[in-house]
Structure formats: structure tokens, C-alpha cells
Design an enzyme around this catalytic site. Structure first.
Site, short mmCIF file in Angstrom:
data_model
loop_
_atom_site.label_atom_id
_atom_site.label_comp_id
_atom_site.label_asym_id
_atom_site.label_seq_id
_atom_site.Cartn_x
_atom_site.Cartn_y
_atom_site.Cartn_z
N LYS A 74 -4.17 38.12 61.15
CA LYS A 74 -5.41 38.77 60.70
C LYS A 74 -6.52 38.55 61.71
O LYS A 74 -7.20 39.50 62.12
CB LYS A 74 -5.84 38.17 59.35
CG LYS A 74 -7.27 38.48 58.96
CD LYS A 74 -7.65 37.89 57.62
CE LYS A 74 -8.19 36.48 57.65
NZ LYS A 74 -9.62 36.34 57.95
N ASN A 75 -6.71 37.29 62.11
CA ASN A 75 -7.90 36.97 62.91
C ASN A 75 -7.76 37.42 64.36
O ASN A 75 -8.72 37.32 65.12
CB ASN A 75 -8.23 35.47 62.81
CG ASN A 75 -8.77 35.16 61.42
OD1 ASN A 75 -9.14 36.06 60.67
ND2 ASN A 75 -8.80 33.88 61.07
N CYS A 132 -16.24 35.94 53.69
CA CYS A 132 -16.08 34.81 52.77
C CYS A 132 -17.36 34.01 52.68
O CYS A 132 -18.10 33.88 53.64
CB CYS A 132 -15.00 33.88 53.29
SG CYS A 132 -13.35 34.34 52.80
N ARG A 166 -22.79 30.19 57.92
CA ARG A 166 -22.00 30.84 58.98
C ARG A 166 -22.92 31.69 59.82
O ARG A 166 -22.99 32.90 59.69
CB ARG A 166 -20.89 31.68 58.37
CG ARG A 166 -19.92 30.87 57.57
CD ARG A 166 -18.81 31.71 57.05
NE ARG A 166 -17.93 32.14 58.10
CZ ARG A 166 -16.84 32.87 57.88
NH1 ARG A 166 -16.53 33.24 56.67
NH2 ARG A 166 -16.07 33.24 58.88
N ASP A 221 -8.50 26.63 58.29
CA ASP A 221 -7.90 27.65 57.42
C ASP A 221 -6.66 27.16 56.70
O ASP A 221 -6.12 27.88 55.85
CB ASP A 221 -7.55 28.91 58.24
CG ASP A 221 -8.79 29.63 58.74
OD1 ASP A 221 -9.89 29.32 58.27
OD2 ASP A 221 -8.64 30.51 59.61
N ARG A 230 -7.68 39.86 50.97
CA ARG A 230 -8.36 40.07 52.25
C ARG A 230 -7.48 39.61 53.42
O ARG A 230 -7.59 40.12 54.52
CB ARG A 230 -9.68 39.30 52.29
CG ARG A 230 -10.70 39.83 51.30
CD ARG A 230 -12.03 39.15 51.47
NE ARG A 230 -12.34 39.11 52.89
CZ ARG A 230 -13.10 38.21 53.48
NH1 ARG A 230 -13.66 37.27 52.77
NH2 ARG A 230 -13.32 38.26 54.77
N1 EPU Z 1 -21.24 28.86 64.04
C1 EPU Z 1 -22.58 28.78 64.29
N2 EPU Z 1 -23.16 29.75 65.07
C2 EPU Z 1 -22.44 30.76 65.59
C3 EPU Z 1 -21.06 30.83 65.32
C4 EPU Z 1 -20.49 29.86 64.54
O1 EPU Z 1 -23.26 27.86 63.83
O2 EPU Z 1 -23.02 31.61 66.30
C5 EPU Z 1 -20.64 27.84 63.17
C6 EPU Z 1 -20.21 28.47 61.85
O3 EPU Z 1 -21.27 28.47 60.94
C7 EPU Z 1 -19.06 27.60 61.45
C8 EPU Z 1 -18.44 27.16 62.77
O4 EPU Z 1 -19.43 27.37 63.75
O5 EPU Z 1 -19.54 26.47 60.77
C9 EPU Z 1 -17.15 27.88 63.13
O6 EPU Z 1 -17.40 29.22 63.38
P1 EPU Z 1 -16.49 30.12 64.33
O7 EPU Z 1 -17.42 31.06 65.03
O8 EPU Z 1 -15.59 29.26 65.16
O9 EPU Z 1 -15.60 30.89 63.31
P2 EPU Z 1 -15.59 32.43 62.97
O10 EPU Z 1 -15.40 33.22 64.22
O11 EPU Z 1 -16.72 32.74 62.10
C10 EPU Z 1 -13.00 32.47 62.71
C11 EPU Z 1 -12.05 32.94 61.65
C12 EPU Z 1 -12.10 32.00 60.47
C13 EPU Z 1 -11.72 30.61 60.96
C14 EPU Z 1 -12.66 30.19 62.10
C15 EPU Z 1 -12.30 28.84 62.69
C16 EPU Z 1 -12.07 35.32 61.91
C17 EPU Z 1 -12.39 36.64 61.35
N3 EPU Z 1 -12.43 34.27 61.21
O12 EPU Z 1 -14.29 32.50 62.10
O13 EPU Z 1 -11.12 32.46 59.54
O14 EPU Z 1 -11.82 29.69 59.90
O15 EPU Z 1 -12.62 31.17 63.15
O16 EPU Z 1 -11.00 28.84 63.15
O17 EPU Z 1 -11.46 35.22 62.97
C18 EPU Z 1 -10.09 32.73 57.48
O18 EPU Z 1 -9.24 33.42 58.06
O19 EPU Z 1 -9.96 32.31 56.30
C19 EPU Z 1 -11.32 32.37 58.20
C20 EPU Z 1 -12.42 31.96 57.61
#
Ligand code: EPU
Length: 428
Positions: free
Chosen positions: A24-25, A119, A124, A308, A400
Site C-alpha cells: 500500500k505505502n 488515519c 501528523r 505499523d 483502507r
Molecule cells: N512528521 C512530522 N513532520 C513531517 C512529517 C512527519 O512531524 O513533516 C512526524 C509525524 O507526525 C509522525 C512521524 O513524523 O509522528 C512519522 O511520519 P512519517 O512522515 O515518517 O510517516 P508518513 O509518511 O506520514 C508513512 C506511512 C505510515 C507509516 C509511516 C512510518 C504512508 C501512506 N504512510 O506515513 O503508514 O506508519 O510512514 O513508517 O506511507 C499505515 O500504513 O498504517 C501507516 C500509518
């Protein structure tokens, strides 16, 4: 909003083989990346889940023609010019839609995006995405419900050090930098396998990217990209979810079409807890041996333990002998499952970003709610080990990210079905 529920009855050991879907991601970001090149890109091994449907709708709203000539394949026909405004209804459905910001700035030099949804996992924010894009020359302003970005001429390569190895920020910056003028160095980049999958697609489109999979990525901007054909890697989190199911039920499951090295730490933890785990030529196999032992878990960016899979391991640890401390370092909302597991009989004490799990405690069926995607999957697994019937409400969260979870668990011998949720208590 009404949503189906899962009805889960205590099941014996899971047995058999399950094919892992595409990640998915990764697939979500590949749909966005296809917007970087005019013409027809083909993405295979795309999971049939709601988040992908939402991302495809975002691509359509930006001007692409999207078709699905067969299951698991998405074809994007990308026009010479893209729309630059997204409607809140679309982007609000999916937080990952923020990754279209990089491609839109690269192609059109401007974008106006509604604030992303997704989610509910606590704070975030997207500040790292925006600060990185600003370093590449974008001017960004934002209010409560929209972000506006523009750049004079082309984006320009820059050195960017991420304060946290954010997956989404690394992906947005990669996509913005790939056609920027000059060289971009991203330090403290995320190292998740999905980042390497995106980089592989961008290379197939003609991009010049080195170092993906390490924390130092170097992107040499090229003038333009061409459409490409790509197959998505297997979903390590889906595979890990089935692996936990096998260990939790004392079953024996062969999980195929995934690279077990992407699950190095979770599989090592399963084996330390007492399950037998073997790599096979098509994936890996997990055999529960009974008598699980507790151990501690600390979530961290890859190659650390994935956030995750944390809720699924909480469910598993509730059945293990001893006390475990689970520390969540990535998302502050990820313990929302704890109160639901407690309803089933688990003993878990929350102390800030630590959960102390005392096990084993007998679980018994109750009505619980999926608070997010992974929590929902973990509650379905917990239901397999709970006496009687467990109703997991808000199944839409699970849809999702997992295709046909109930049917695939049923094929492994579990007693799981989908019901329209009429909010009537079910006795066990
Ligand atoms: N963060 C910030 N500022 C930013 C970006 C992130 O503070 O500009 C913080 C977030 O608030 C969070 C942490 O950094 O606390 C991690 O965020 P990250 O950007 O690494 O994650 P993401 O890109 O939002 C993706 C996956 C998530 C997965 C995370 C970590 C997708 C669509 N989502 O999220 O997947 O948990 O990386 O591996 O790729 C899931 O599939 O259930 C899911 C939530």
C-alpha cells in the site's frame, strides 16, 4: 457513517498459504510519481484497497486518465498539463495525497492542495515536507484547510537535512528533486523499502537517484521523465500481520510474495518469542509452537521495528508469558488500541509512550472498534484468540489497507465474517 463490522470467533490454528498483496505505502506514492511524466505509465501488483481508490481519484482530479484493465494493475495516462488544485473531499480522504505536492511543483510550478486526511494517529504534521520543498525553491503559504505552493521557473537542487527520517517528506522531496536543476542531497532520509521502490520507479522513468535505502540520497536533476512500467514490492506490513496471526493461534502459515528481509526485525522478534520462522523461496513461513515468551519492542524508522506492526504485536504480547514493554516512538496516537484490547481481557498499562503488557491473560469476545487501520487488523487477530465472538466495528478502517482480510483469514481456517454493523450486541 455506517460501516461493516468483523465478526470473529475463536479459531483454531491458522494453516495454509497466503499471498501478500502489493505494498500500500509504495503503490500510493507510485500513482503520484506517474504524474511526473506525460504519457502512459503502468503499475502492477497494486492492492485492491480503498486508499488506492482514493489516490486514483486524486490523480483523475489532477487530469490523468486512470484505468484498471485487470485486477492489481493501474494504467495512468498523464496529459501534457496537470490541474493544480485538489478538492478537499478528495484529498481529505487520504493523508498520503500530500505526495502530489512534489510532482505538481515539478511539472506545473504551482499547486493548491486541501489539507490531507487519513488515519487519526495524533500529531501528523507536514512541516518537514514544506521546509524541504522551500529549500528547493518553492514559496509556500498555508491556512487551516489548504496549502499553496509555487516556484519561479524550475525547482533548484539543494542540501536538505531532515530532522526526523520522515517517510512522506523523503518521498515528496525525491519527486520534487528528480527534475530540479542541479543536485539534491537528502540527509537523514527515510530508508524504508517503499522509498527504494519509489526510487526504482523514478529511475525507470529516467531519473538519476543514488543512495536510496541509506540515509543519504543523492538526486541529480534531469530535464524530463518518461512514463514507465513498474511492479510494486510486496506489502511487508500485511505479511507481518499474517505472521502474527500464525504465531498467535499456534498455526503454520506460508506467507508468499514478500521479501522477508523487509521484515528482519519483526521476524526476529517472533522467533525470540518462540515461533519457528523460516525463509522460503517464495517468502517465509511462521509456525507457532505454543508457549510464547514476552519481550520488549521499540518502534523506530526502518530498519527499526515498524510502528505499523506495533498494534498487532500488542495483541500477540497479551498472550505471551511475562511482562513486555512496548515503546512507540513514531506516532503518538498508536496506542488507541489499548482500551479495546483491555475490553477483550488484556492487561496493559499505559505510561506516556510506553505500554506495559502483562501476559498471558485469557481473552474473551466483546464489542470493540477499529480506531485505525492497524488497530483494526490487530483486533481481528486478537478475536481469533478470544473465547466466543468478538465484534470489530468500523471495518472501513481496515479496508483502507487490507484487501479481503476476512476472506483471506477464512481461507487459512479462521472463523471471520463481515456483517453490516447494526450495533446490536452479539452474545458469545
Ligand atoms: N512528521 C512530522 N513532520 C513531517 C512529517 C512527519 O512531524 O513533516 C512526524 C509525524 O507526525 C509522525 C512521524 O513524523 O509522528 C512519522 O511520519 P512519517 O512522515 O515518517 O510517516 P508518513 O509518511 O506520514 C508513512 C506511512 C505510515 C507509516 C509511516 C512510518 C504512508 C501512506 N504512510 O506515513 O503508514 O506508519 O510512514 O513508517 O506511507 C499505515 O500504513 O498504517 C501507516 C500509518
Amino acid at each position: 457513517m455506517t460501516s461493516d463490522a468483523f465478526l470473529v470467533r475463536d479459531s483454531g490454528p491458522l494453516h495454509g498459504e497466503v499471498v501478500t498483496g502489493g505494498a500500500k505505502n509504495s503503490a500510493l506514492k507510485l500513482v503520484a510519481a506517474a504524474l511526473l511524466a506525460e504519457g502512459r505509465s503502468v503499475i502492477e501488483n497494486v492492492p485492491e484497497i480503498d486508499d488506492i481508490a482514493a489516490m486514483a481519484d486524486v490523480a483523475v482530479a489532477l487530469g490523468a486518465e486512470v484505468s484498471r484493465p485487470e485486477p492489481h494493475t493501474i494504467v495512468l495516462d498523464v496529459p501534457p498539463r496537470l490541474e493544480v488544485v485538489t478538492h478537499p473531499n478528495l484529498v481529505g480522504r487520504l493523508r498520503a495525497s500530500i505526495v502530489v505536492l512534489g510532482p505538481l511543483l515539478a511539472r506545473e510550478g504551482r499547486a493548491r492542495l486541501a489539507m490531507p486526511g487519513g488515519c487519526n494517529l495524533g500529531n501528523r504534521s507536514i512541516d518537514l515536507h514544506l521546509a524541504g520543498l522551500a529549500k528547493l525553491g518553492a514559496e509556500i503559504s498555508y491556512g487551516a484547510d489548504a496549502i499553496e505552493a509555487r516556484v519561479d521557473g524550475r525547482l533548484r537542487g539543494a542540501d536538505i537535512e531532515l530532522p526526523f527520517a520522515s517517510v512522506g517528506a523523503t518521498e515528496n522531496l525525491l519527486q520534487a528533486a528528480v527534475t530540479a536543476r542541479g543536485v539534491t542531497r537528502i540527509s537523514n532520509a527515510a530508508r524504508e523499502p517503499e522509498i527504494s521502490d519509489l526510487a526504482a520507479f523514478l529511475r525507470a522513468m529516467g531519473g538519476d537517484i543514488q543512495g536510496d535505502g541509506t540515509s543519504e540520497i543523492v538526486v541529480r536533476g534531469v530535464d524530463a521523465l518518461a512514463p514507465a512500467h513498474h511492479r510494486v514490492i510486496g506489502d511487508r506490513i500485511e505479511a507481518g500481520t499474517f505472521a502474527v496471526g500464525a504465531a498467535l493461534t499456534g498455526g503454520d502459515v506460508h506467507i508468499t510474495d514478500v521479501d522477508p528481509s523487509h521484515l528482519h526485525l519483526p521476524l526476529e522478534k517472533l522467533s525470540q518469542m518462540g515461533a519457528d520462522v523460516f525463509a522460503t523461496d517464495r517468502g517465509f513461513r511462521v509456525r507457532g509452537t505454543g508457549g510464547l515468551r514476552a519481550l520488549d519492542i521499540v518502534t523506530l524508522p526502518y530498519p527499526g521495528f515498524p510502528t505499523d506492526l506495533q498494534p498487532q504485536f500488542l495483541a500477540l504480547l497479551s498472550q505471551a508469558q511475562g511482562t513486555a514493554i512496548v515503546t512507540e516512538n513514531v506516532f503518538d496516537g498508536r496506542f488507541s488500541i489499548v482500551s479495546e484490547l483491555e475490553r477483550l481481557g488484556a492487561e496493559i498499562e499505559l505510561q506516556a509512550h510506553h505500554a506495559v503488557v502483562r501476559g498471558p491473560r485469557a481473552l474473551s469476545g466483546a464489542i470493540v472498534a477499529a480506531t485505525d487501520l492497524r488497530a483494526g487488523a490487530a483486533l481481528v487477530l486478537a478475536g481469533l484468540a478470544a473465547e466466543g465472538t468478538t465484534v470489530v466495528q468500523e471495518a472501513r478502517h481496515v479496508d483502507r489497507g487490507y484487501a479481503d482480510l476476512a476472506a483471506r483469514l477464512t481461507a487459512l481456517g479462521a472463523d471471520v465474517e463481515r456483517r453490516v454493523d447494526d450495533r446490536v450486541a452479539v452474545s458469545s
